[in-house]
Write an enzyme that holds these catalytic residues in place. Structure first.
Site, PDB file in Angstrom:
ATOM      1  N   ASN A  13       0.778  -1.327  -0.044  1.00  0.00           N
ATOM      2  CA  ASN A  13       0.129  -0.063   0.086  1.00  0.00           C
ATOM      3  C   ASN A  13       0.661   1.189  -0.082  1.00  0.00           C
ATOM      4  O   ASN A  13       1.677   1.286   0.904  1.00  0.00           O
ATOM      5  CB  ASN A  13      -0.978   0.087   1.386  1.00  0.00           C
ATOM      6  CG  ASN A  13      -1.983   1.137   1.238  1.00  0.00           C
ATOM      7  OD1 ASN A  13      -1.779   2.225   0.694  1.00  0.00           O
ATOM      8  ND2 ASN A  13      -3.059   0.882   1.735  1.00  0.00           N
ATOM      9  N   HIS A  40      -9.942  -4.888  -3.788  1.00  0.00           N
ATOM     10  CA  HIS A  40      -8.570  -5.506  -3.360  1.00  0.00           C
ATOM     11  C   HIS A  40      -8.683  -5.848  -1.887  1.00  0.00           C
ATOM     12  O   HIS A  40      -9.494  -5.128  -1.202  1.00  0.00           O
ATOM     13  CB  HIS A  40      -7.373  -4.395  -3.470  1.00  0.00           C
ATOM     14  CG  HIS A  40      -7.659  -3.157  -3.071  1.00  0.00           C
ATOM     15  ND1 HIS A  40      -8.519  -2.023  -3.835  1.00  0.00           N
ATOM     16  CD2 HIS A  40      -7.367  -2.314  -2.002  1.00  0.00           C
ATOM     17  CE1 HIS A  40      -8.676  -1.010  -3.315  1.00  0.00           C
ATOM     18  NE2 HIS A  40      -7.862  -1.231  -2.048  1.00  0.00           N
ATOM     19  N   HIS A  46      -7.204  -5.916   2.011  1.00  0.00           N
ATOM     20  CA  HIS A  46      -5.796  -5.281   2.749  1.00  0.00           C
ATOM     21  C   HIS A  46      -5.302  -6.285   3.780  1.00  0.00           C
ATOM     22  O   HIS A  46      -6.183  -7.076   4.277  1.00  0.00           O
ATOM     23  CB  HIS A  46      -6.475  -3.809   3.488  1.00  0.00           C
ATOM     24  CG  HIS A  46      -6.882  -2.907   2.590  1.00  0.00           C
ATOM     25  ND1 HIS A  46      -5.822  -1.967   2.601  1.00  0.00           N
ATOM     26  CD2 HIS A  46      -7.796  -2.458   1.871  1.00  0.00           C
ATOM     27  CE1 HIS A  46      -6.510  -1.012   1.752  1.00  0.00           C
ATOM     28  NE2 HIS A  46      -7.713  -1.344   1.488  1.00  0.00           N
TER      29      HIS A  46
END
Length: 178
Positions: free
Chosen positions: A52, A122, A124
């Site tokens: 990220n 997506h 995490h």
């Protein structure tokens, strides 16, 4: 008032162009040098792992399907399985690499749910340690990440190298050093 608290990495996000082409698309065709530049940790035939760029904690990973969809039900069965198999593998490898005391794993589906990039789903994976939430985010909306993203990527890549069908980013000088 006290000393200023600096989070210079946030300015890149604040000033960055919003909209345009999807930041997650094109990974499957990207050369290894581009994978490195885009902070990709590993690429598999149907999904990939990337750091990220605006992390909540050190080694905050995203697991992303190559398919550009905004909802789980829009994934093919093959892409769905590949995504969640890679989520599982990434948690195992992240535990080995950075030894967190816990992990937050989740998806934000839609802008109202907090998805910063709502058009391309997506997952995490955020490593957590006891006491990692301190006064910095509470008082100043600042998070302390102890290592540059490029160094973190270089450190993590070897932990993913044995995945079946994996493609890795080009190596950086001094790669692998924590």
């Amino acid at each position: 008032m006290g000393n200023p608290l600096w989070a210079p990495w946030r300015m890149e996000y604040i000033l960055s162009k919003k909209g345009g082409s999807c930041v997650f698309c094109g990974i499957e065709a990207a050369p290894p040098e581009e994978l490195r530049a885009r902070l990709v940790v590993c690429d598999t035939p149907r999904a990939f792992v990337v750091l990220n760029r605006y992390p909540f904690a050190a080694a905050h990973l995203l697991v992303v399907p190559h398919a550009h969809v905004d909802a789980l039900e829009k994934l093919s069965h093959e892409d769905h399985h590949a995504l969640f198999d890679l989520v599982r593998e990434a948690t195992v490898r992240l535990r080995a690499a950075v030894k967190p005391e816990g992990l937050n794993v989740g998806l934000n589906l839609g802008a109202a749910a907090g998805a910063g990039i709502a058009e391309h789903l997506h997952a995490h994976i955020v490593p957590r340690w006891s006491g990692d939430t301190n006064f910095m985010p509470v008082l100043a909306d600042v998070r302390v990440v102890p290592q540059a993203l490029e160094k973190t990527r270089d450190y993590l890549v070897p932990f993913f190298a044995d995945l079946p069908g994996v493609r890795l980013p080009a190596a950086s000088e001094g790669a692998g050093n924590p």
